[in-house]
Scaffold this motif. Structure first.
Motif, short mmCIF file in Angstrom:
data_model
loop_
_atom_site.label_atom_id
_atom_site.label_comp_id
_atom_site.label_asym_id
_atom_site.label_seq_id
_atom_site.Cartn_x
_atom_site.Cartn_y
_atom_site.Cartn_z
N VAL A 144 5.14 4.43 2.36
CA VAL A 144 5.79 5.64 3.15
C VAL A 144 6.43 5.87 4.41
CG1 VAL A 144 4.57 8.06 4.68
CG2 VAL A 144 3.69 7.56 2.67
N ASP A 145 6.33 4.38 4.99
CA ASP A 145 6.72 4.49 6.27
C ASP A 145 8.12 3.45 5.92
OD1 ASP A 145 4.76 4.63 8.06
OD2 ASP A 145 3.73 2.44 8.03
N THR A 163 0.69 -1.17 -0.49
CA THR A 163 -0.13 -0.11 -0.15
C THR A 163 1.19 1.46 -0.22
OG1 THR A 163 -0.04 -0.28 2.19
CG2 THR A 163 -1.37 -1.39 0.92
N GLN A 164 0.03 2.37 -0.46
CA GLN A 164 0.74 3.77 -0.26
C GLN A 164 1.46 3.65 0.75
OE1 GLN A 164 1.78 5.55 -2.78
NE2 GLN A 164 3.08 6.96 -2.03
N ALA A 165 0.73 3.49 2.12
CA ALA A 165 1.20 4.00 3.44
C ALA A 165 2.42 3.23 3.84
CB ALA A 165 0.01 3.38 4.25
N GLN A 166 2.45 1.80 3.85
CA GLN A 166 3.61 1.17 3.83
C GLN A 166 5.05 1.96 3.29
OE1 GLN A 166 2.01 -2.50 2.11
NE2 GLN A 166 2.18 -3.02 4.66
#
Length: 224
Positions: free
Chosen positions: A104-105, A99-102
């Protein structure tokens, strides 16, 4: 110190000698203001220092951090490099369902580590500009070539005019594997039987962070 031979294979006495040998094959780039040497720390820096000295061009480090797939960090989904370069393997990201959130992390973690290492090596001095320049990327050798491939992919986003991969030793066929990634591949020794970079050096001791910093500082003084 000179290189010596075991059987029919040459060994470099150390990384400094390997850099001097390598520099002799890069003479066309000598004295050019549009050329920069980027060395992969830590082992590539003593080699890159000798190349930069021989060519009378600037030297900097190319710090690269692999972006590991969440829950399987050994699998790369991209890389970041000095100067803000970012490479993302869109196919791997789709296949792994990342995912995009992953992303970013992972990016946040690796950017912090990259910044820490760059501060360690160059202090507050910003990375040298690569846009529009010929970049000679130097390491002390290549084994599989996978790290170099992601390093160059990340570097390419910084819009250099030309990327030259230059190493003292690499397995036979490496040039073919790097075709389409680098613009030129320079390597004085490409044996069929490889078995690791270290076997082609008499002294292959670990390069320290202090040595990297000292060589970068010395190079800057020599250019001034």
């Amino acid at each position: 110190m000179n290189s010596y031979w075991v059987g029919n294979e040459p060994r470099f006495s150390d990384r400094a000698e390997a850099g001097r040998v390598l520099a002799r094959q890069l003479g066309q780039y000598a004295g050019r203001s549009d050329v920069i040497v980027l060395a992969l720390p830590r082992g590539g820096v003593p080699v890159g220092y000798e190349v930069a000295q021989a060519l009378a061009v600037e030297l900097d480090v190319l710090v690269v951090r692999k972006l590991g797939v969440p829950h399987n960090p050994e699998l790369a989904m991209g890389a970041i490099a000095s100067g803000g370069a970012l490479y993302l393997d869109e196919q791997m990201i789709r296949l792994a369902g990342i995912t995009q959130a992953q992303i970013v992390d992972v990016l946040g973690d690796e950017r912090r580590e990259l910044a820490r290492r760059e501060a360690l090596y160059r202090g507050q001095r910003p990375p040298l500009k690569i846009e529009g320049r010929t970049v000679i990327v130097v390491d002390d050798g290549i084994a599989t070539g996978s790290s170099m491939r992601v390093a160059i992919a990340a570097l390419r986003t910084g819009k250099p005019a030309r990327i030259v991969v230059a190493v003292p030793v690499a397995p036979e066929g490496t040039a073919e594997r790097l075709r389409g990634v680098a613009d030129e591949f320079v390597c004085p020794h490409s044996p069929r039987q490889f078995g690791g970079v270290g076997r082609f050096y008499r002294d292959f001791g670990q390069t320290s962070d202090a040595e990297v910093s000292a060589l970068l500082a010395r190079s800057r003084q020599d250019i001034l």
